[in-house]
Design a protein around this motif. Structure first.
Motif, mmCIF file in Angstrom:
data_model
loop_
_atom_site.group_PDB
_atom_site.id
_atom_site.type_symbol
_atom_site.label_atom_id
_atom_site.label_comp_id
_atom_site.label_asym_id
_atom_site.label_seq_id
_atom_site.Cartn_x
_atom_site.Cartn_y
_atom_site.Cartn_z
ATOM 1 N N GLY A 33 0.810 -1.215 0.000
ATOM 2 C CA GLY A 33 0.000 0.000 0.000
ATOM 3 C C GLY A 33 0.839 1.260 0.000
ATOM 4 O O GLY A 33 0.542 2.227 -0.707
ATOM 5 N N ILE A 34 1.909 1.240 0.781
ATOM 6 C CA ILE A 34 2.822 2.393 0.798
ATOM 7 C C ILE A 34 3.473 2.551 -0.570
ATOM 8 O O ILE A 34 3.579 3.672 -1.092
ATOM 9 C CB ILE A 34 3.875 2.237 1.913
ATOM 10 N N ASN A 35 3.870 1.440 -1.173
ATOM 11 C CA ASN A 35 4.485 1.501 -2.496
ATOM 12 C C ASN A 35 3.509 2.076 -3.525
ATOM 13 O O ASN A 35 3.865 2.929 -4.331
ATOM 14 C CB ASN A 35 4.974 0.116 -2.924
ATOM 15 N N TRP A 36 2.259 1.621 -3.499
ATOM 16 C CA TRP A 36 1.264 2.159 -4.441
ATOM 17 C C TRP A 36 0.979 3.637 -4.174
ATOM 18 O O TRP A 36 0.744 4.407 -5.095
ATOM 19 C CB TRP A 36 -0.031 1.349 -4.375
ATOM 20 N N GLY A 37 0.993 4.028 -2.910
ATOM 21 C CA GLY A 37 0.821 5.449 -2.590
ATOM 22 C C GLY A 37 1.944 6.289 -3.169
ATOM 23 O O GLY A 37 1.713 7.365 -3.722
ATOM 24 N N LEU A 38 3.169 5.795 -3.049
ATOM 25 C CA LEU A 38 4.306 6.507 -3.639
ATOM 26 C C LEU A 38 4.205 6.578 -5.154
ATOM 27 O O LEU A 38 4.526 7.602 -5.761
ATOM 28 C CB LEU A 38 5.622 5.821 -3.234
ATOM 29 N N PHE A 49 6.922 7.167 -8.095
ATOM 30 C CA PHE A 49 8.166 6.561 -7.629
ATOM 31 C C PHE A 49 7.867 5.173 -7.080
ATOM 32 O O PHE A 49 7.118 5.017 -6.112
ATOM 33 C CB PHE A 49 8.802 7.431 -6.535
ATOM 34 N N ASP A 50 8.433 4.152 -7.699
ATOM 35 C CA ASP A 50 8.244 2.768 -7.276
ATOM 36 C C ASP A 50 9.410 2.374 -6.364
ATOM 37 O O ASP A 50 10.514 2.096 -6.828
ATOM 38 C CB ASP A 50 8.186 1.859 -8.500
ATOM 39 N N LEU A 51 9.162 2.382 -5.064
ATOM 40 C CA LEU A 51 10.212 2.110 -4.082
ATOM 41 C C LEU A 51 10.766 0.695 -4.205
ATOM 42 O O LEU A 51 11.975 0.485 -4.130
ATOM 43 C CB LEU A 51 9.678 2.341 -2.661
ATOM 44 N N VAL A 52 9.908 -0.281 -4.416
ATOM 45 C CA VAL A 52 10.363 -1.668 -4.548
ATOM 46 C C VAL A 52 11.288 -1.798 -5.755
ATOM 47 O O VAL A 52 12.356 -2.399 -5.665
ATOM 48 C CB VAL A 52 9.162 -2.636 -4.650
ATOM 49 N N ALA A 53 10.886 -1.233 -6.871
ATOM 50 C CA ALA A 53 11.723 -1.295 -8.072
ATOM 51 C C ALA A 53 13.036 -0.547 -7.864
ATOM 52 O O ALA A 53 14.089 -0.984 -8.311
ATOM 53 C CB ALA A 53 10.972 -0.714 -9.265
ATOM 54 N N PHE A 54 12.988 0.560 -7.165
ATOM 55 C CA PHE A 54 14.189 1.345 -6.896
ATOM 56 C C PHE A 54 15.184 0.551 -6.044
ATOM 57 O O PHE A 54 16.381 0.522 -6.319
ATOM 58 C CB PHE A 54 13.811 2.647 -6.194
ATOM 59 N N GLY A 63 16.275 -2.946 -8.176
ATOM 60 C CA GLY A 63 16.826 -2.915 -9.527
ATOM 61 C C GLY A 63 15.827 -2.919 -10.662
ATOM 62 O O GLY A 63 16.136 -3.433 -11.733
ATOM 63 N N GLY A 64 14.673 -2.359 -10.463
ATOM 64 C CA GLY A 64 13.695 -2.242 -11.542
ATOM 65 C C GLY A 64 12.534 -3.204 -11.387
ATOM 66 O O GLY A 64 12.607 -4.186 -10.651
ATOM 67 N N GLN A 65 11.456 -2.924 -12.115
ATOM 68 C CA GLN A 65 10.259 -3.742 -12.022
ATOM 69 C C GLN A 65 10.459 -5.137 -12.583
ATOM 70 O O GLN A 65 9.787 -6.070 -12.183
ATOM 71 C CB GLN A 65 9.095 -3.067 -12.745
ATOM 72 N N ALA A 66 11.358 -5.292 -13.529
ATOM 73 C CA ALA A 66 11.583 -6.599 -14.146
ATOM 74 C C ALA A 66 12.559 -7.461 -13.354
ATOM 75 O O ALA A 66 12.715 -8.645 -13.658
ATOM 76 C CB ALA A 66 12.087 -6.414 -15.572
ATOM 77 N N ALA A 67 13.216 -6.902 -12.350
ATOM 78 C CA ALA A 67 14.160 -7.681 -11.544
ATOM 79 C C ALA A 67 13.412 -8.797 -10.816
ATOM 80 O O ALA A 67 12.281 -8.626 -10.363
ATOM 81 C CB ALA A 67 14.879 -6.778 -10.544
ATOM 82 N N ILE A 68 14.047 -9.930 -10.698
ATOM 83 C CA ILE A 68 13.400 -11.098 -10.115
ATOM 84 C C ILE A 68 12.961 -10.858 -8.670
ATOM 85 O O ILE A 68 11.871 -11.279 -8.275
ATOM 86 C CB ILE A 68 14.296 -12.358 -10.236
ATOM 87 N N VAL A 69 13.763 -10.152 -7.882
ATOM 88 C CA VAL A 69 13.382 -9.890 -6.480
ATOM 89 C C VAL A 69 12.143 -8.988 -6.430
ATOM 90 O O VAL A 69 11.229 -9.227 -5.638
ATOM 91 C CB VAL A 69 14.561 -9.276 -5.694
ATOM 92 N N SER A 70 12.090 -7.979 -7.280
ATOM 93 C CA SER A 70 10.912 -7.100 -7.333
ATOM 94 C C SER A 70 9.672 -7.895 -7.711
ATOM 95 O O SER A 70 8.610 -7.739 -7.102
ATOM 96 C CB SER A 70 11.124 -5.980 -8.346
#
Length: 69
Positions: free
Chosen positions: A14-19, A25-30, A33-40
């Motif tokens: 929810g915090i990520n979607w709010g950002l 700004f996508d905090l998880v992707a930041f 290493g990006g939205q396509a990164a396996i961890v993201s």
């Protein structure tokens, strides 16, 4: 315990979607290493699974939820 973990991941999501909504700004992707990164992608998938899990909270009896608190 599983309910609390699911809730924690939903709060992170929810915090990520709010950002994303406010600042584009996508905090998880930041962080990972990006939205396509396996961890993201794993984190996005876990948040989605937790959201599905938390739907069950609407259908549980109130007494069961209070006894776990």
């Amino acid at each position: 315990m599983l309910d609390r973990i699911a809730l924690l991941l939903l709060i992170v999501g929810g915090i990520n979607w709010g950002l994303i909504g406010i600042f584009q700004f996508d905090l998880v992707a930041f962080i990972f290493g990006g939205q396509a990164a396996i961890v993201s992608r794993i984190i996005y998938t876990l948040v989605g699974i937790c959201a599905i899990w938390c739907i069950s909270l609407f259908f549980r009896e109130q007494d069961l939820l209070e006894s776990r608190s």
